[in-house]
Design an enzyme around this catalytic site. Structure first.
Site, PDB file in Angstrom:
ATOM      1  N   CYS A  16     -26.413   1.395   2.558  1.00 61.50           N
ATOM      2  CA  CYS A  16     -27.483   2.323   2.905  1.00 61.50           C
ATOM      3  C   CYS A  16     -27.464   3.500   1.926  1.00 61.50           C
ATOM      4  O   CYS A  16     -26.413   4.058   1.643  1.00 61.50           O
ATOM      5  CB  CYS A  16     -27.406   2.867   4.330  1.00 61.50           C
ATOM      6  SG  CYS A  16     -27.590   1.609   5.576  1.00 61.50           S
ATOM      7  N   ARG A  71     -27.837   0.191  -2.941  1.00 56.20           N
ATOM      8  CA  ARG A  71     -26.936   0.300  -1.790  1.00 56.20           C
ATOM      9  C   ARG A  71     -27.426  -0.486  -0.578  1.00 56.20           C
ATOM     10  O   ARG A  71     -26.720  -0.586   0.429  1.00 56.20           O
ATOM     11  CB  ARG A  71     -26.781   1.773  -1.380  1.00 56.20           C
ATOM     12  CG  ARG A  71     -26.295   2.664  -2.494  1.00 56.20           C
ATOM     13  CD  ARG A  71     -26.178   4.090  -2.008  1.00 56.20           C
ATOM     14  NE  ARG A  71     -25.135   4.188  -1.018  1.00 56.20           N
ATOM     15  CZ  ARG A  71     -23.863   4.439  -1.295  1.00 56.20           C
ATOM     16  NH1 ARG A  71     -23.479   4.615  -2.528  1.00 56.20           N
ATOM     17  NH2 ARG A  71     -22.970   4.513  -0.333  1.00 56.20           N
ATOM     18  N   TRP A  86     -29.154  -1.195   4.516  1.00 58.99           N
ATOM     19  CA  TRP A  86     -28.462  -2.483   4.571  1.00 58.99           C
ATOM     20  C   TRP A  86     -28.142  -2.690   6.040  1.00 58.99           C
ATOM     21  O   TRP A  86     -27.355  -1.956   6.626  1.00 58.99           O
ATOM     22  CB  TRP A  86     -27.186  -2.450   3.721  1.00 58.99           C
ATOM     23  CG  TRP A  86     -26.526  -3.786   3.614  1.00 58.99           C
ATOM     24  CD1 TRP A  86     -26.848  -4.772   2.730  1.00 58.99           C
ATOM     25  CD2 TRP A  86     -25.419  -4.279   4.388  1.00 58.99           C
ATOM     26  NE1 TRP A  86     -26.019  -5.858   2.926  1.00 58.99           N
ATOM     27  CE2 TRP A  86     -25.138  -5.587   3.943  1.00 58.99           C
ATOM     28  CE3 TRP A  86     -24.663  -3.751   5.431  1.00 58.99           C
ATOM     29  CZ2 TRP A  86     -24.124  -6.366   4.478  1.00 58.99           C
ATOM     30  CZ3 TRP A  86     -23.650  -4.527   5.982  1.00 58.99           C
ATOM     31  CH2 TRP A  86     -23.394  -5.818   5.499  1.00 58.99           C
ATOM     32  N   ASN A 145     -25.927   6.393   7.414  1.00 59.09           N
ATOM     33  CA  ASN A 145     -25.191   5.328   6.724  1.00 59.09           C
ATOM     34  C   ASN A 145     -23.851   5.206   7.442  1.00 59.09           C
ATOM     35  O   ASN A 145     -23.189   6.205   7.677  1.00 59.09           O
ATOM     36  CB  ASN A 145     -24.984   5.728   5.252  1.00 59.09           C
ATOM     37  CG  ASN A 145     -24.016   4.817   4.521  1.00 59.09           C
ATOM     38  OD1 ASN A 145     -23.858   3.659   4.880  1.00 59.09           O
ATOM     39  ND2 ASN A 145     -23.374   5.343   3.496  1.00 59.09           N
ATOM     40  N   GLY A 146     -23.479   3.970   7.804  1.00 58.71           N
ATOM     41  CA  GLY A 146     -22.206   3.767   8.495  1.00 58.71           C
ATOM     42  C   GLY A 146     -22.427   3.003   9.787  1.00 58.71           C
ATOM     43  O   GLY A 146     -23.496   2.412   9.994  1.00 58.71           O
ATOM     44  N   GLU A 167     -13.386 -14.901 -10.314  1.00 57.88           N
ATOM     45  CA  GLU A 167     -14.470 -13.962 -10.618  1.00 57.88           C
ATOM     46  C   GLU A 167     -15.736 -14.716 -11.055  1.00 57.88           C
ATOM     47  O   GLU A 167     -16.844 -14.365 -10.658  1.00 57.88           O
ATOM     48  CB  GLU A 167     -13.991 -12.973 -11.696  1.00 57.88           C
ATOM     49  CG  GLU A 167     -14.995 -11.957 -12.185  1.00 57.88           C
ATOM     50  CD  GLU A 167     -15.529 -11.013 -11.101  1.00 57.88           C
ATOM     51  OE1 GLU A 167     -15.039 -11.037  -9.964  1.00 57.88           O
ATOM     52  OE2 GLU A 167     -16.489 -10.291 -11.405  1.00 57.88           O
ATOM     53  N   LYS A 217     -19.316 -14.488  -9.032  1.00 59.67           N
ATOM     54  CA  LYS A 217     -20.576 -14.085  -9.666  1.00 59.67           C
ATOM     55  C   LYS A 217     -21.663 -15.117  -9.373  1.00 59.67           C
ATOM     56  O   LYS A 217     -22.804 -14.778  -9.089  1.00 59.67           O
ATOM     57  CB  LYS A 217     -20.409 -13.939 -11.182  1.00 59.67           C
ATOM     58  CG  LYS A 217     -19.613 -12.742 -11.613  1.00 59.67           C
ATOM     59  CD  LYS A 217     -20.388 -11.443 -11.625  1.00 59.67           C
ATOM     60  CE  LYS A 217     -19.982 -10.433 -10.648  1.00 59.67           C
ATOM     61  NZ  LYS A 217     -18.750  -9.983 -10.299  1.00 59.67           N
ATOM     62  N   GLU A 224     -22.803 -15.001  -5.612  1.00 61.22           N
ATOM     63  CA  GLU A 224     -23.604 -13.858  -5.189  1.00 61.22           C
ATOM     64  C   GLU A 224     -24.949 -13.787  -5.900  1.00 61.22           C
ATOM     65  O   GLU A 224     -25.907 -13.254  -5.352  1.00 61.22           O
ATOM     66  CB  GLU A 224     -22.832 -12.541  -5.335  1.00 61.22           C
ATOM     67  CG  GLU A 224     -22.473 -12.142  -6.730  1.00 61.22           C
ATOM     68  CD  GLU A 224     -21.622 -10.873  -6.783  1.00 61.22           C
ATOM     69  OE1 GLU A 224     -21.772 -10.007  -5.922  1.00 61.22           O
ATOM     70  OE2 GLU A 224     -20.799 -10.759  -7.699  1.00 61.22           O
ATOM     71  N   HIS A 247      -3.938 -30.568  -5.013  1.00 64.99           N
ATOM     72  CA  HIS A 247      -3.388 -30.450  -3.662  1.00 64.99           C
ATOM     73  C   HIS A 247      -4.486 -30.419  -2.600  1.00 64.99           C
ATOM     74  O   HIS A 247      -4.253 -29.993  -1.481  1.00 64.99           O
ATOM     75  CB  HIS A 247      -2.510 -29.197  -3.563  1.00 64.99           C
ATOM     76  CG  HIS A 247      -1.328 -29.254  -4.493  1.00 64.99           C
ATOM     77  ND1 HIS A 247      -0.262 -30.097  -4.288  1.00 64.99           N
ATOM     78  CD2 HIS A 247      -1.081 -28.623  -5.665  1.00 64.99           C
ATOM     79  CE1 HIS A 247       0.607 -29.965  -5.289  1.00 64.99           C
ATOM     80  NE2 HIS A 247       0.118 -29.066  -6.138  1.00 64.99           N
ATOM     81  N   LYS A 259     -24.297  -2.801  -2.848  1.00 66.58           N
ATOM     82  CA  LYS A 259     -23.176  -2.245  -3.575  1.00 66.58           C
ATOM     83  C   LYS A 259     -22.573  -1.167  -2.680  1.00 66.58           C
ATOM     84  O   LYS A 259     -23.263  -0.596  -1.850  1.00 66.58           O
ATOM     85  CB  LYS A 259     -23.695  -1.620  -4.872  1.00 66.58           C
ATOM     86  CG  LYS A 259     -22.644  -1.535  -5.936  1.00 66.58           C
ATOM     87  CD  LYS A 259     -23.265  -1.460  -7.288  1.00 66.58           C
ATOM     88  CE  LYS A 259     -22.200  -1.484  -8.346  1.00 66.58           C
ATOM     89  NZ  LYS A 259     -21.727  -2.827  -8.657  1.00 66.58           N
TER      90      LYS A 259
END
Ligand code: F6R
Length: 616
Positions: A2, A27, A75, A101-102, A485, A489, A492, A508, A611
């Site tokens: 947010c 955000r 968000w 936000n939160g 990584e 990428k 997402e 395995h 983010k």
């Protein structure tokens, strides 16, 4: 998570707030909304979806002139991404508008109390309860929004940044923060509030940090900061050391492409000023005394996502250089499993944003256990560096694309510097060996630049494999976190099944995933480094190739042997083994970015993500 913007001054609040929201959209982009005060009452516009939807609404239903306003980009946590769940939320009597936000953890209880008192709630959000609580508290607080905010904050549990306006005090914007970010922009005849400084850097580069459980009261001419009890607090001023162009695309189509391209400079900036004329590493800004670093008997790295992958890379290097045991732990797991840390532990929290709640909570837990704490962070003035005993900033510049790129490389650089510094103060590595690694690091901006010059074939490959149902990534040693990584990428950005594995682990279990045509990206260790790793990965390639996998090898220049085992070879420059993640990651970033573009996805704002993840 947010984005929040608040403004009071002489300009049109609408313009300042919408421009700020554009910067805050990374955000969260489930909905956007704005409230201004005009003619003694509130005017609110809000819309589900990205900011552009709100802008369209504002085109057909414009806001009146106003110089006081707040805005929010969401968000979603409580309640889906709908118009009614969008912020700002307004109290039933229309007296107060709030953005948040939160997560307010006791919202169900507060909601029950409000419903019992006859209040009709119109959204499914936790935020709306704050608007009604403020309205109910205001009369007893003498209609003083500041006093009401202090009282209401005292009743809230969880994490919040709240910003509220009330048309009866039209020149006032009141903010409050606990565990979620909020910074103040200090202007001349105008002042700003935002989740981060990029929202107001066009207007001012002077800012104030706010601490935990603090309230800030803005007018056009004044800024007051206090704790929840109303005691005045001195806020720490800081200057933003980059300008607005750093948060624009600068000729690139995407922020992610810009940030990938900025990596040579980011790596160079992360190294800048860290080696003295005597060739010794100086991390003066860090603020942990050398004796404390001599006394530690283990290092624990806590981080999430990409930052955790940087931590994994760092573990290989720090253990190798210092012979101190290094644990890398996902921050979200750390504090819930009774970890063994004490005054002889150094806990390193790595975070681009400095606001990731999981990492912040892990850091606090480490401090509670008496550990020494160090933040590796990109965002000056954010919570994690503020609360850690010491900080190393990565100086990557603002990272706007949701998928992290330049932050990753600079986190590795910073963690390597910490490792070498530990080796230096503990005298466990000869000075000339440290100098040799520093020389390797100094070469890295140039090497990353070389990779960027040769990524065109990577783009072609990404388009070729865009229809694949899944892509696997394998690596050994530091190539393993690089594989993780690369897979992250792709997940997402391209929304496809992708997994990273330690190459030796494949047999395995995960090798059962291999069937005809499955692309496997292999991070090939240098044959000149530890030859055994190169031999072993060739065996792993053969195991999957025999089962139909198509091999895309990321291999260094001159490794001719790999040609016999790979369907496609992407070349990266020759670098020492521990430096390999800094070059091998770059083609994987480009691969994911191009594949997402080929699929028509929004690369900078992938679905479901935000983010700066400020909830646990
Ligand atoms: C992935 C990504 C995330 C972040 C993670 C931690 O591309 O960006 O996985 O790395 O959310 O964020 P910070 O570094 O801000 O703590």
């Amino acid at each position: 998570m947010c984005g929040i913007v608040g403004y009071v001054g002489k300009k049109q609040a609408l313009e300042v707030v919408v421009a700020g929201l554009r910067r805050m959209e990374y955000r969260g982009y489930d909905s956007a909304g704005i409230a201004v005060i005009s003619g003694g009452h509130l005017e609110v516009r809000k819309k589900a979806g990205k900011l552009v939807n709100l802008q369209t609404l504002l085109g057909s239903d414009p806001l009146p002139n106003s110089t006081t306003g707040i805005g929010h980009t969401r968000w979603a946590t409580h309640g889906g991404p709908t118009d009614s769940n969008a912020h700002p939320h307004v109290s039933e009597d229309g007296t107060v508008a709030v953005i948040h936000n939160g997560i307010i953890e006791n919202f169900a209880e507060l909601r029950g109390e409000l419903t019992a008192a006859g209040v009709t709630l119109t959204s499914e959000t936790d935020t709306e309860v704050v608007a009604h609580l403020l309205a109910k508290t205001l009369p007893a607080a003498g209609n003083d929004l500041v006093a009401a905010m202090r009282q209401v904050c005292g009743r809230l549990e969880g994490a919040f940044t709240l910003v509220a306006i009330d048309p009866r005090q039209p020149d006032l914007v009141v903010g409050a923060r606990r565990n979620s970010p909020l910074v103040v922009g200090v202007g001349v005849g105008e002042n700003f509030l935002a989740s981060d400084v990029s929202a107001f850097v066009d207007h001012t580069r002077n800012a104030l940090e706010l601490g935990q459980d603090q309230i800030v009261v803005l007018t056009a001419a004044s800024i007051r900061v206090m704790d929840f009890a109303g005691n005045p607090v001195e806020a720490r001023p800081f200057t933003i050391d980059w300008d607005a162009s750093a948060v624009e695309k600068g000729g690139h189509d995407l922020f992610m492409l810009k940030e990938i391209a900025e990596q040579p400079k980011a790596v160079a900036d992360a190294l800048l000023g860290r080696v003295g004329n005597d060739g010794r590493i100086q991390l003066d800004e860090m603020g942990l005394d050398d004796q404390a670093l001599r006394d530690i008997d283990k290092v624990v790295v806590v981080a999430c996502g990409t930052a955790a992958h940087a931590g994994m890379v760092a573990k290989y290097a720090i253990e190798h250089w210092t012979r101190i045991p290094v644990e890398m732990e996902l921050a979200s797991e750390f504090r819930y499993r009774d970890p063994i840390v004490n005054a002889r532990s150094l806990v390193i929290a790595i975070s681009q944003s400095g606001e990731t709640m999981d990492t912040l909570m892990a850091l606090r837990h480490a401090k509670d256990q008496g550990a020494k704490t160090l933040a590796i962070c990109n965002t000056v003035g954010s919570s994690i560096p503020r609360e850690a005993d010491a900080v190393i900033y990565t100086y990557a510049g603002p990272e706007i694309a949701v998928a992290s790129t330049k932050a990753f490389l600079t986190q590795i650089i910073a963690a390597y510097l910490v490792g070498l510094y530990l080796a230096q103060v503990r005298e466990v590595m000869p000075g000339e060996d440290i100098a040799a690694v520093l020389a390797d690091l100094a070469d890295m901006p140039g090497k990353v630049d070389l990779v960027l010059d040769t990524v065109e074939p990577v783009r072609a490959l990404a388009r070729e494999f865009a229809g694949a149902p899944s892509v696997l990534f394998i690596g050994r040693h530091v190539g393993f976190p690089v594989a993780l990584e690369g897979a992250l990428k792709l997940k997402e950005l391209a929304y496809m099944h992708a997994e990273g594995f330690a190459a030796g682990e494949l047999k395995h279990g995960p090798i059962a995933l291999i069937e005809d045509g499955v692309p496997v990206v292999v991070i090939v260790p240098s044959p000149a480094g530890r030859a055994i790793l190169h031999d072993k990965i060739i065996s792993n390639i053969q195991e999957v190739r025999a089962r139909g996998a198509r091999i895309i090898a990321i291999a260094e220049e001159g490794d001719e042997k790999i040609n016999d085992y790979a369907d496609h070879v992407i070349r990266v420059p020759v670098v020492p083994p521990l430096m390999a993640p800094l070059v091998a990651t770059v083609p994987l970033q480009v691969f994911a970015c191009e594949m997402a573009t080929a699929k028509g996805h929004d690369v900078d704002q992938p679905r479901n993500l935000a983010k700066s993840v400020t909830v646990e």
